[in-house]
Design a protein around this motif. Structure first.
Motif, short mmCIF file in Angstrom:
data_model
loop_
_atom_site.label_atom_id
_atom_site.label_comp_id
_atom_site.label_asym_id
_atom_site.label_seq_id
_atom_site.Cartn_x
_atom_site.Cartn_y
_atom_site.Cartn_z
N ASP A 115 0.84 -1.21 0.00
CA ASP A 115 0.00 0.00 0.00
C ASP A 115 0.87 1.25 0.00
O ASP A 115 0.59 2.23 -0.71
N ALA A 116 1.93 1.22 0.80
CA ALA A 116 2.81 2.38 0.91
C ALA A 116 3.60 2.63 -0.37
O ALA A 116 3.83 3.79 -0.76
N ILE A 117 4.01 1.56 -1.03
CA ILE A 117 4.74 1.72 -2.29
C ILE A 117 3.87 2.43 -3.32
O ILE A 117 4.36 3.18 -4.17
N ASN A 118 2.58 2.24 -3.24
CA ASN A 118 1.65 2.88 -4.17
C ASN A 118 1.25 4.30 -3.76
O ASN A 118 0.92 5.13 -4.62
N GLN A 119 1.28 4.61 -2.46
CA GLN A 119 0.66 5.85 -1.98
C GLN A 119 1.60 6.80 -1.23
O GLN A 119 1.27 7.98 -1.06
N ALA A 120 2.73 6.33 -0.73
CA ALA A 120 3.61 7.19 0.07
C ALA A 120 4.22 8.28 -0.79
O ALA A 120 4.22 8.20 -2.02
N PRO A 121 4.75 9.33 -0.19
CA PRO A 121 5.39 10.40 -0.97
C PRO A 121 6.52 9.85 -1.84
O PRO A 121 7.29 8.99 -1.40
N GLU A 122 6.63 10.38 -3.04
CA GLU A 122 7.71 9.98 -3.94
C GLU A 122 9.06 10.47 -3.43
O GLU A 122 10.09 9.83 -3.63
N HIS A 123 9.04 11.63 -2.77
CA HIS A 123 10.30 12.26 -2.37
C HIS A 123 10.08 13.04 -1.08
O HIS A 123 9.03 13.65 -0.88
N GLN A 124 11.07 13.01 -0.21
CA GLN A 124 11.05 13.82 1.00
C GLN A 124 12.43 14.48 1.13
O GLN A 124 13.45 13.80 1.07
N GLU A 125 12.46 15.79 1.31
CA GLU A 125 13.73 16.47 1.49
C GLU A 125 14.41 16.02 2.79
O GLU A 125 15.63 15.95 2.87
N LEU A 126 13.62 15.74 3.79
CA LEU A 126 14.13 15.39 5.11
C LEU A 126 14.13 13.88 5.29
O LEU A 126 13.09 13.24 5.12
N HIS A 127 15.28 13.32 5.64
CA HIS A 127 15.42 11.87 5.65
C HIS A 127 14.95 11.22 6.94
O HIS A 127 15.14 10.03 7.13
N TYR A 128 14.32 12.00 7.81
CA TYR A 128 13.66 11.37 8.95
C TYR A 128 12.18 11.17 8.66
O TYR A 128 11.40 10.83 9.55
N TYR A 129 11.79 11.35 7.39
CA TYR A 129 10.47 10.97 6.91
C TYR A 129 10.62 9.86 5.88
O TYR A 129 11.63 9.78 5.17
N VAL A 130 9.61 9.02 5.74
CA VAL A 130 9.68 7.87 4.84
C VAL A 130 9.06 8.20 3.49
O VAL A 130 8.24 9.12 3.36
N THR A 131 9.45 7.42 2.50
CA THR A 131 8.99 7.58 1.13
C THR A 131 8.63 6.21 0.54
O THR A 131 8.77 5.18 1.20
#
Length: 472
Positions: free
Chosen positions: A200-216
């Motif tokens: 589900d996350a691979i389909n819906q999570a953010p493509e990119h995050q500037e901050l690496h303490y967030y997931v993508t």
């Protein structure tokens, strides 16, 4: 009821010391319970609660457990006063009433419950005015963390190495108050649950995050590669690891040129796929890493890989694997006594990040999975990439004979990741079950397979009469 109640719920565990988290179920009910009316009402409040889910990864109960796993494997040793309850980990004789077990079990389920509550609030539309895409992204970010938390529980307390085992974990996909009883799922069901969240996350999570303490989405793919490796699905693990490696640069990730830069940069490191944010006098993480040091096993291994077992010099680094030297050289070692945790544990400024997942590990996953799947050339290429970063010659891996290749991956990965997130222990278990190493290869105190899985904590058994203990 307002958002202050949820803020208490999210941060409650970080304010508890180790002793307060041990006991029967009545002691922990308030920390699971949550009122949900008017907690989220717009985009800003939803983002604030999401930050609370991320924050849970550096609470005492979770963060302080990481050193135990390297002590358990024998890649680090306890020093000074040692970690609380650590003697049982030193001796590989952990009891169900060990304080650390209760901490990690309850702390990890608190992370799951925080994620579950936010998913529920987002799905019922409490964040008024939030764009649908961002709503879906927040749900997906929670699912990444829920999957990772369940995976950690399965590896700690379940027979993760046996897909046919009935000893999985209790699965939670809805908010709970700590009073509900539920049986353990079997191992295959546990993996299926984790995989569904990751897909589900691979389909819906953010493509990119500037901050690496967030997931993508890339983080979700990387975790999936890791899970597949543990399941023994090597072709799929290699495929997902390769996807992560190939897309890393476009998604804002890259291997650090210098190994030590990973840890001085911390959560700002380009290599971090998921790391904890730590800064200032309030955004801190409490661990016990300063109470550990290298073991004789790790020292000898780092020495032997760069010559013989007796020619290393920690002052100059000559004769030692560079990663070991950067970790424990007396001049370079930071405030916590090692180079992976270089900063002071209190005060202003940057604090020690805990690397939950980083790109270097994905190269090792790709190398091992490829070789186990019969693709020796691809595996050697990824192995050489991380070996080169550690200072080994460009032809180092090509000169290794096939019958020692996995053994060298095992050793290099320990030196790459030990004292980070428990991978050295889980790799020991995996390599033993794959008949690549003996059960007492690292520590003579590891004698039986019953020692490969931690016992469920007594506090969990007391609060859930459907929960069955692991075979002892």
């Amino acid at each position: 009821m307002n958002i202050k109640y949820l803020a208490f719920f999210i941060t409650a565990v970080s304010s508890l010391n180790a002793c307060s988290m041990v006991g029967n179920i009545d002691d922990i009910k308030p920390y699971y319970k949550m009122e949900t009316d008017n907690v989220i009402y717009n985009s800003a409040s939803a983002e604030a609660v999401l930050r609370g889910v991320y924050k849970s990864w550096r609470t005492f109960n979770i963060a302080s457990f990481r050193p135990y796993m390297s002590i358990l494997s024998g890649t680090t040793a306890s020093k000074g006063g040692g970690v609380t309850g650590g003697q049982e980990f030193i001796n590989n004789s952990i009891q169900a009433n060990n304080i650390a077990l209760s901490n990690i079990y309850q702390g990890t389920y608190l992370t799951i419950n925080t994620a579950n509550n936010l998913i529920m609030l987002m799905e019922r539309g409490d964040a008024k005015g939030m764009p649908a895409q961002r709503t879906n992204e927040i749900i997906a970010e929670c699912k990444v963390q829920r999957a990772l938390a369940h995976f950690q529980l399965l590896r700690h307390f379940g027979y993760f190495f046996d897909l046919n085992s009935p000893y999985g974990i209790v699965l939670r996909n809805k908010p709970f108050e700590g009073t509900e009883t539920a049986p353990r799922a079997n191992v295959q069901e546990s993996y299926n649950f984790i995989m569904q969240d990751l897909d589900d996350a691979i389909n819906q999570a953010p493509e990119h995050q500037e901050l690496h303490y967030y997931v993508t989405r890339t983080t979700a793919k990387a975790i999936k590669a890791k899970v597949l490796l543990h399941m023994g699905k090597y072709a799929e693990a290699a495929r997902f690891a390769k996807e992560v490696i190939d897309e890393a640069q476009d998604k804002g990730y890259a291997l650090e040129d210098n190994f030590s830069s990973i840890f001085t940069n911390g959560f700002d490191s380009s290599e971090a796929l998921f790391a904890t944010y730590t800064f200032g006098s309030t955004e801190t993480v409490s661990d016990q890493i300063s109470r550990t040091t290298y073991s004789d096993y790790t020292k000898r291994m780092a020495d032997a890989l760069e010559g013989s077992e007796s020619d290393g010099n920690l002052t100059t680094g000559n004769g030692y694997d560079r990663r070991f030297y950067l970790m424990f050289n007396p001049t370079l070692a930071g405030a916590q006594g090692n180079g992976k945790y270089p900063y002071s544990s209190n005060g202003a400024g940057k604090h020690n990040t805990q690397m939950i997942l980083r790109l270097g590990e994905i190269y090792f996953i790709h190398a091992e999975a490829s070789i186990r799947n019969g693709n020796d050339a691809l595996g050697r290429k990824s192995f050489q990439t991380v070996a080169s970063r550690a200072g080994y010659p460009e032809d180092y891996v090509s000169k290794l004979k096939s019958d020692v290749l996995l053994d060298h991956i095992f050793k290099h990965k320990i030196l790459e990741l030990f004292a980070e997130n428990g991978e050295d222990w889980f790799d020991f278990v995996r390599f033993y079950k794959a008949k690549n190493i003996a059960i007492n290869a690292i520590k003579s105190s590891i004698k039986t397979e019953s020692q490969l899985v931690l016992p469920l904590p007594q506090s969990a058994l007391a609060g859930n009469n459907l929960l069955k203990q692991n075979p002892l």
